[in-house]
Each structure stands twice: as C-alpha cells, then as structure tokens.
Design a protein around this motif. Structure first.
Motif: not given
Lengths: 486, 51
Positions: A288, A290, A292, A302, A306, A309-310
């Motif tokens: 992902g 990235g 926050k 976060t 999410f 894996s992001g």
C-alpha cells in the motif's frame, strides 16, 4: 456543497474523478491529489519496454485535463488521514505534502465529505535484495520511466546479439508474493517477438521465472476454458504458447536475491537455486501507499484503516480462513471502510480478504503464491461504481451505497499482447467471469464456462492496440469519453 | 518461430500442445481474424454490460 477527495490518478483515480465530475457538475467540489504530474496508461508500458512505443505515447500531463474539467488538482502525496478531524475541527481531512516542484515539501490539510483512496501500489523492490532498476540489477516495466530504461537495456542486448553474442534472458516475478504475472507474460512474449523481428532469436535463451504454482495462474488461480472439445486450463494454454515460442519456464519460485547476472531463488520444495542472466525484467511485489491514520485526539488508528500490507480495509471478510473455507462472499461489495463509511478504496488500494491462488509455502515457511490482481478493467469498474454510490448519497437518493461491484460477481476482459504488429502480431484474448471463482455457483471450475474464454490471434492485437488509443482518449476527458467502457 | 524444431523427449516442452501450421495460419489470417475481431468485441461488450 459536498467535497469528494480522490487520492491517486491512475486507472481507478482518473475514472473516479471524471465520472464524479460528469455526474456532479459544478455544484460540488472534486479534488484530486496525486504525486505524479503525468498520467500513465500502464498496460502499454510493455511496448515501451521493447521499443515498440515511445514513452511519450503512454503518458500525458494531468494538470491541463483537470483544468479543462474544472477539477481541483494538487500534485502531492497523501501522508495521513484524519477521518474524525482533529482537536481544532471535527471535519475529516487528509494531510498532503506537495511533490509539485513549485511547492515542494509544503504540507496542507484538505477537508472532505467523501474520500476515495485510489493510490495504487507502492512498488516494493526492497522486499528482494538487488531487485529493480534503482540500485538493483533487474529491469521493470511498472512505470513509463522504468519501461524506457528497460528498452535501453534491451536495445543494447540486441546489438550485442547482432554481433553474434548468445544471451540469457529472464522475465517474471521478483518475489514469492508478487502479482501482475499478466504484465510479465506480455513482456516476455513481446520481447521474444522483437528478437525474431531483429533476426537474433537464435542467439537468445529465454526463461520465465515466476511464483505461480503452474504457468497461466496469473494470480487468479488459473482459469478453465472450453477448447477443442475439452475443458482445459490456462496452464495448457500458456505452456503451449511458451513451447511454440521456445521459452523455458520455472514456476513455484521466490526470488531471494538478484545480483549482477545472477538470480537466487527458493522453490516450493525448499531448494535454493540460482540462474544466470544477461537481461532480466522481474516484477516487484506491491504494498500500500504507506499512509497513516489518526483519530480526533491524534491517536494512531492506522491499523483500523489499513491492513499490515498498507492496503485499505473495506467491507470484506478479513477473518483468517483456510483455503477450503474461502467464499466468494468474502470479497468486498461497496469498498468502504466499516468504521468510516465515507472512505472508499478502489483498485489496488483496497485490501483483498485473501489471495485467489491457493496459498503455498516452502518447507522453510516461505510463502510462494501470487497476490490477487486488481488492475485494469476491474479497477476502473469498481471506481465507477463507487462514484455512482457516492453521487447517490450526495444527491440524497440513498443513505448508503447500494450498487455492488464485487470481484466475485464481476467479469473482466483481458488482452495480453504476445506480439505488436498490425499484420502478424497477436494477443491472447481472455474473458473471465467471475474474476474471483465462486465455487458455490459454478462447482465445476469456479467460473461460468460460457463467459470464460481464451484464444490467440491477430484480432486480439487489433483490439488491444485500439484500446490503447481509446483509453488514452478517455483519460484525457476528450468529447464523449464516457461512452468508452472501463 | 520454432514450430518445426525437434522435440526433446521428457523435457517440459514435450508435454505441451503445439499449434499446427493451420492454427498458426488462422491466427494471422486477416479474413478469419476480422470475424474473430467482431466476435471478441461482442464477447467483451457482454462482459462490460454485466456491470
């Protein structure tokens, strides 16, 4: 007046922005945030990577398109989402940092009523030591610049082969959990086609190296089609085309390291092997973007928005399950976050509930199976449906999303180029329905055999080539762009 | 094209189906491919209309 904020300007982001503007007009604000100044029609990068197209043919500047459409555009990357606002305001916002050279590094807050995360993937080259063109030893076609760089290497290789040198070429996936095998497949086939064009095919030993259990898996757990009186698997289809083109294949492999001229890999038997190369194009795994997330008290949330894996959590069933217990209904329908339903994710940005291909692990515990693909047609389709749902809510027609776009109920058409030429090129033309197998509806193969098809031929290339121009036309929001489907 | 290349027994290519010269011809035959062009477009439009 409502504010719709779209993060990303790839297939999903651009589709969402244009449809939103068309549906909402000037009564509401559409804002796009993207770190890139250029749009890239990524499916044609494979042609840039072999010198059959110029980089300029697959990109165009975004700002003039958004200006024409009266869409607010910020060339910036999204850093953090504050879905509850912060201590000064309860209005949700996203903090962005400009990548636009004129405002480089400046940070601002953009408030929203609805948010679509279409940030696409972060190319996770660092997951494999030595992988990728930036400080590594392999090429990539993931971006237009990468593809142009790959072509420079490829042209040099051809010149050396014309002098009589024999070369080893390696194409595939650079990590055990990489996806987009289709793009790598197109690249290896087009590369082979070009070597024949340059009359140096006899100088090349070409090898496919991938994390698939069998070739033709493509991250979709392969598919079955009716062919020649049989119901046959894409494994047969792919092995046939590799054999026809004299391409060797190595599957069930996780690349552990790339060094100059050599790839180290582990296979599903737990064996550690290596293979030499003179030219390699290996795709990275995706992660992902990235971002926050913080609540109104600035506490880090976060993990609520999410996955590790992001990728963004949406209305999927993320309960860990065995492969045998996976269901089509695990897959998201509306793509909004359960806790913050005004936040949506489209395309690669949403976290899939699990893979499509069966998880496989080496005796050393290394995962070696493809991540699920969610690019191209499905990406555009889900972006359009998300926008339609948001438009209905903004207009007060609905109080929640009602139009579904589950990949387990969605079909896709895929044209995999295997040679770029209007007279003797070809493409593997595939349709698949549904993308995610539904074993309850279609117990035999997981998919509807009437709508899951595949064939190789020149007609596929014509369509693929026409679609290049069609989708570039559409992404530029030229007149009647909306009649071109996703 | 290596369609006339001798197969090596017990290697991976030995077990894969290979297209016949007729199949290869039809893949690039412009008349037949025009027909396939229409058929493929219809198939894809059906897929698009499913959503």
């Amino acid at each position: 007046m409502a504010k719709l904020l779209i993060l990303g300007s790839g297939v999903a982001g651009q589709t969402a922005a244009l449809h939103a503007k068309r549906k909402l007009g000037s009564k509401h604000d559409i804002i796009v945030v993207s770190p890139n100044s250029m749009y890239n029609w990524i499916p044609s990068n494979i042609w840039v990577g072999i010198g059959a197209m110029k980089k300029e043919q697959v990109i165009f500047p975004l700002a003039p398109v958004y200006k024409k459409q009266n869409i607010e555009f910020h060339q910036a990357k999204a850093l953090s989402i504050f879905p509850e606002g912060d201590t000064s305001s309860s209005k949700p916002f996203v903090e962005i940092e400009y990548t636009d050279p004129s405002k480089l590094g400046q940070r601002i807050k953009i408030h929203y009523d609805y948010l679509i995360n279409a940030t696409g993937p972060k190319l996770n080259f660092p997951a494999t030591k030595g992988l990728g063109p930036d400080g590594g030893f392999s090429y990539s076609v993931c971006t237009a610049n990468h593809a142009e760089h790959a072509n420079h290497g490829f042209q040099e290789l051809i010149q050396q082969m014309k002098k009589g040198d024999k070369k080893k070429i390696l194409v595939g996936t650079g990590h055990g959990t990489a996806t987009c095998q289709g793009a790598a497949f197109e690249y290896i086939m087009n590369l082979e086609f070009m070597l024949r064009r340059h009359r140096v095919r006899d100088k090349a030993e070409i090898t496919w190296l991938s994390n698939e259990f069998e070739v033709g898996d493509l991250g979709m757990g392969s598919m079955h089609i009716k062919k020649g009186g049989y119901i046959t698997n894409t494994k047969t289809f792919t092995e046939s085309i590799f054999t026809e083109r004299n391409i060797n294949w190595i599957t069930r492999s996780h690349v552990t390291e790339v060094e100059k001229g050599k790839v180290h890999y582990e296979n599903l038997n737990g064996e550690f092997k290596e293979i030499d190369f003179d030219f390699s194009m290996l795709l990275p795994p995706f992660a992902g973007a990235g971002m926050k997330a913080y609540d109104k008290n600035n506490a880090d949330i976060t993990s609520e928005l999410f996955a590790p894996s992001g990728f963004m959590k949406v209305d999927a069933d993320y309960t860990p399950k065995k492969y045998e217990d996976w269901k089509a209904s695990d897959w998201p329908k509306y793509y909004n976050n359960p806790k913050y339903p005004n936040i949506f994710a489209a395309g690669i940005a949403f976290a899939p509930p699990h893979a499509i291909s069966k998880p496989q692990f080496s005796p050393n515990g290394t995962p070696i199976f493809p991540a699920p693909p969610r690019t191209g047609m499905p990406s555009g389709t889900m972006a359009r449906i998300i926008v339609y749902n948001i438009v209905d809510m903004i207009k007060g027609l609905e109080d929640r999303p009602v139009r579904g776009a589950s990949m387990a109920k969605m079909g896709a058409a895929c044209l995999a180029s295997v040679g770029k030429s209007v007279l003797d090129g070809s493409a593997a033309s595939m349709t698949v329905f549904p993308i995610v197998p539904d074993w309850e509806r279609f117990p035999e193969t997981g998919r509807d055999l009437n709508f899951t098809t595949g064939e190789v031929g020149l007609a596929g290339h014509w369509i693929k080539y026409l679609l290049h121009f069609g989708f570039m036309y559409k992404a530029k929001a030229n007149p009647f762009w909306f009649i071109i489907p996703e | 094209m290596n369609n006339d290349k001798q197969m090596r027994p017990f290697e991976q290519e030995f077990y894969a189906p290979k297209p016949t010269p007729f199949s290869l011809h039809m893949r690039v035959n412009p008349i037949w491919q025009l027909v396939r062009f229409l058929v493929l477009n219809i198939k894809m439009l059906i897929m698009v209309r499913k959503h």
